[in-house]
Design an enzyme around this catalytic site. Structure first.
Site, short mmCIF file in Angstrom:
data_model
loop_
_atom_site.label_atom_id
_atom_site.label_comp_id
_atom_site.label_asym_id
_atom_site.label_seq_id
_atom_site.Cartn_x
_atom_site.Cartn_y
_atom_site.Cartn_z
N SER A 9 44.52 59.94 61.01
CA SER A 9 44.97 61.13 61.73
C SER A 9 46.45 61.07 62.10
O SER A 9 47.03 62.07 62.49
CB SER A 9 44.15 61.31 63.01
OG SER A 9 44.36 60.21 63.88
N HIS B 178 50.30 46.53 57.07
CA HIS B 178 50.67 46.77 58.47
C HIS B 178 51.75 45.79 58.92
O HIS B 178 52.70 46.18 59.61
CB HIS B 178 49.45 46.69 59.38
CG HIS B 178 48.63 47.93 59.41
ND1 HIS B 178 48.97 49.03 60.17
CD2 HIS B 178 47.50 48.26 58.76
CE1 HIS B 178 48.08 49.98 59.99
NE2 HIS B 178 47.17 49.54 59.14
N ARG C 178 55.75 46.98 60.23
CA ARG C 178 56.21 46.86 61.61
C ARG C 178 57.67 46.44 61.66
O ARG C 178 58.10 45.62 60.84
CB ARG C 178 55.36 45.85 62.39
CG ARG C 178 54.00 46.37 62.76
CD ARG C 178 53.33 45.51 63.80
NE ARG C 178 52.89 44.21 63.32
CZ ARG C 178 51.73 43.96 62.74
NH1 ARG C 178 50.86 44.93 62.56
NH2 ARG C 178 51.42 42.75 62.35
#
Length: 181
Positions: free
Chosen positions: A11, A47, A51
């Site tokens: 989302s 991920h 970052r």
């Protein structure tokens, strides 16, 4: 200050949560995922690479009060991703090696909620702004298997408790964050 960011899968809730800590001089990123298969290993690697290099990362899902403390620097924001994965990890840790069909879900939920209460207390005592990311899991169909139904219910109640404790709550839909509290 405690902020909860919720939304469905893909989302945009992670991006939204990251935008909430973007102005912090430093960020402590707490990653709750564990590597169980090659797909998860690839997700975690993605991920890690995405970052910012100056963010400090802790990969853990238990004893969070050891790193979210009253001694944290108020200029370092804390971003924990994600509560849903944390809940999954706790559920399976507390359930042990036994068959999930045989689990006492009420007892397991009590243990999970105790961990969530400890997290809430740690966040309340921490001088840093804390942002928690979670999945909104209750907007779909009722799962057909027992484990999934209980997980959905437990995760929903965990989210309700965190939203109650939070100063701010954001719902992210299609990449758009809507502040609901």
């Amino acid at each position: 200050m405690l902020t909860l960011v919720t939304g469905g899968a893909r989302s945009g809730k992670s991006r939204h949560a990251e935008s909430l800590v973007a102005d912090a001089s430093r960020v402590l990123y707490i990653a709750t995922s564990q590597i169980f298969d090659p797909e998860m290993a690839a997700r975690i690697a993605h991920h890690r690479a995405s970052r910012p290099a100056h963010w400090r990362t802790e990969e853990r899902w238990q004893q969070l009060a050891e790193i979210i403390t009253p001694d944290n620097d108020s200029r370092e924001a804390v971003l924990l991703e994600c509560i849903t994965t944390l809940t999954t990890n706790l559920l399976f840790a507390f359930g042990g090696e036994s068959d999930p069909e045989q689990w006492d879900y009420a007892a397991l939920e009590t243990q999970v909620q105790q961990e969530i209460e400890a997290l809430i207390a740690a966040c309340a005592a921490c001088p840093s702004p804390v942002v928690l990311v979670t999945n909104e899991v209750g907007m779909g169909i009722v799962p057909e298997n027992r484990l999934a139904r209980h997980f959905r219910d437990i995760a929903g109640r965990v989210n309700q408790r965190l939203a109650q404790a939070a100063d701010h709550v954001w719902l992210v839909v299609s990449g758009i964050g809507v502040k609901i509290k």
